[in-house]
Design an enzyme around this catalytic site. Structure first.
Site, PDB file in Angstrom:
ATOM      1  N   CYS A  70      -5.653   1.824  -3.167  1.00  0.00           N
ATOM      2  CA  CYS A  70      -6.915   2.252  -3.796  1.00  0.00           C
ATOM      3  C   CYS A  70      -6.748   2.655  -5.270  1.00  0.00           C
ATOM      4  CB  CYS A  70      -7.534   3.355  -2.933  1.00  0.00           C
ATOM      5  SG  CYS A  70      -9.332   3.489  -3.164  1.00  0.00           S
TER       6      CYS A  70
ATOM      7  N   GLU B  84      -7.841   2.007   3.870  1.00  0.00           N
ATOM      8  CA  GLU B  84      -7.078   3.229   3.575  1.00  0.00           C
ATOM      9  C   GLU B  84      -7.437   4.351   4.574  1.00  0.00           C
ATOM     10  OE1 GLU B  84      -8.206   5.005  -0.206  1.00  0.00           O
ATOM     11  OE2 GLU B  84      -6.366   6.189  -0.302  1.00  0.00           O
TER      12      GLU B  84
ATOM     13  N   LYS C 146       1.112   6.368  -1.158  1.00  0.00           N
ATOM     14  CA  LYS C 146       0.294   6.337  -2.386  1.00  0.00           C
ATOM     15  C   LYS C 146       0.935   7.196  -3.472  1.00  0.00           C
ATOM     16  CE  LYS C 146      -4.671   6.697  -3.451  1.00  0.00           C
ATOM     17  NZ  LYS C 146      -5.959   7.116  -2.850  1.00  0.00           N
TER      18      LYS C 146
HETATM   19  N1  LIG Z   1      -9.488   6.548  -2.373  1.00  0.00           N
HETATM   20  C1  LIG Z   1      -9.302   6.330  -3.650  1.00  0.00           C
HETATM   21  O1  LIG Z   1      -8.200   6.294  -4.151  1.00  0.00           O
HETATM   22  C2  LIG Z   1     -10.547   6.110  -4.470  1.00  0.00           C
HETATM   23  C3  LIG Z   1     -10.281   5.657  -5.871  1.00  0.00           C
HETATM   24  C4  LIG Z   1     -11.501   5.732  -6.712  1.00  0.00           C
HETATM   25  O2  LIG Z   1     -12.570   6.062  -6.233  1.00  0.00           O
HETATM   26  C5  LIG Z   1     -11.424   5.419  -8.130  1.00  0.00           C
HETATM   27  O3  LIG Z   1     -10.331   5.136  -8.637  1.00  0.00           O
HETATM   28  O4  LIG Z   1     -12.480   5.470  -8.785  1.00  0.00           O
END
Ligand SMILES: NC(=O)CCC(=O)C(=O)O
Length: 262
Positions: free
Chosen positions: A148, A45, A114
């Site tokens: 993510c 990401e 996202k």
């Molecule tokens: N970059 C992200 O979206 C991290 C997600 C995360 O740390 C979590 O859902 O806990």
């Protein structure tokens, strides 16, 4: 259909897209030299800027032109598909956290921004959420790309599976402090959707977080086919979408659902 997939788990330079691009290109070239039968390479990401959110206005890729030019061209030169993780992409509507997929011809065949922005990492202050699904095809295989934090929303993942996806790609920058959630959620998404999950996390740290690594490739039965530790590495695995069909035949959850009740 079989696909030979490589997940590139790397560290990233904070707020330095030039350095990150050079590194990603070099790593992909090396991977292709070492694995002659590679079909797909997957990146993490926000690999261009990392989480330098306060400077995105200055350093995000304008309209994704740099990634199109550099990674699209590389995909064509090396004759591979590249699930180009996500990048910070600057548009007139705002800055997005956008996954871009290039096929072997260097054509953009998928794009997903996202949808769920993570407040714990201040994303909602600097980024604009996407509005549409992350479906695409690679060599005729129906795939989805989500980013993510999105994996915490099983209803969003399921929507992609009901639309036909058999392989779910998940680029991430998931912190070490929640690595147990990362592993459990990815395995659960594979089991409940009877699909492959190909997850690419970063390592290293930035001023706010240490990142977990533990990139994984999981089969539709929930077995981990490959998992990284916390170092720069690549996972290379051949997946076979016949497995998706077999698991769905063995436990036919898609026939047994009761959507009229939920
Ligand atoms: N970059 C992200 O979206 C991290 C997600 C995360 O740390 C979590 O859902 O806990």
């Amino acid at each position: 259909m079989k696909l030979n997939i490589a997940v590139l788990q790397i560290d990233l330079a904070f707020g330095d897209p030039v350095q990150n691009l050079a590194k990603v290109k070099q790593k992909i070239q090396r991977l292709v030299e070492k694995n002659t039968k590679l079909d797909v390479v997957v990146l993490p990401e926000l690999w261009n800027t990392a989480y330098d959110l306060t400077r995105l206005d200055e350093i995000a890729d304008p309209e994704g032109q740099i990634v199109q030019q550099e990674i699209g061209t590389l995909a064509k030169e090396q004759n591979i598909h590249i699930v180009a993780g996500s990048i910070a992409k600057k548009t007139d509507q705002g800055i997005y956290n956008t996954l871009t997929v290039f096929d072997r011809n260097g054509e953009k065949v998928g794009e997903y921004s996202k949808l769920h922005l993570i407040r714990l990492m201040d994303e909602e202050k600097y980024l604009t959420p996407g509005q549409s699904m992350g479906l695409f095809e690679l060599d005729g295989v129906p795939c989805a790309g989500l980013i993510c934090y999105d994996i915490r929303f099983p209803e969003w993942v399921r929507k992609h599976i009901l639309a036909g996806a058999q392989v779910l790609f998940v680029p991430a920058q998931w912190p070490l402090s929640r690595v147990k959630h990362w592993r459990s959620l990815l395995i659960a998404r594979a089991i409940e959707n009877q699909c492959y999950v190909v997850a690419c996390n970063r390592i290293g740290h930035d001023p706010n977080n240490a990142f977990a690594g533990h990139s994984m490739i999981i089969d539709p039965w929930g077995e981990i086919l490959a998992e990284a530790e916390r170092e720069e590495t690549s996972l290379v695995v051949e997946i076979d979408t016949e497995q998706v069909i077999e698991v769905r035949k063995k436990i036919p959850i898609f026939e047994d659902r009761r959507p009229e009740l939920y």
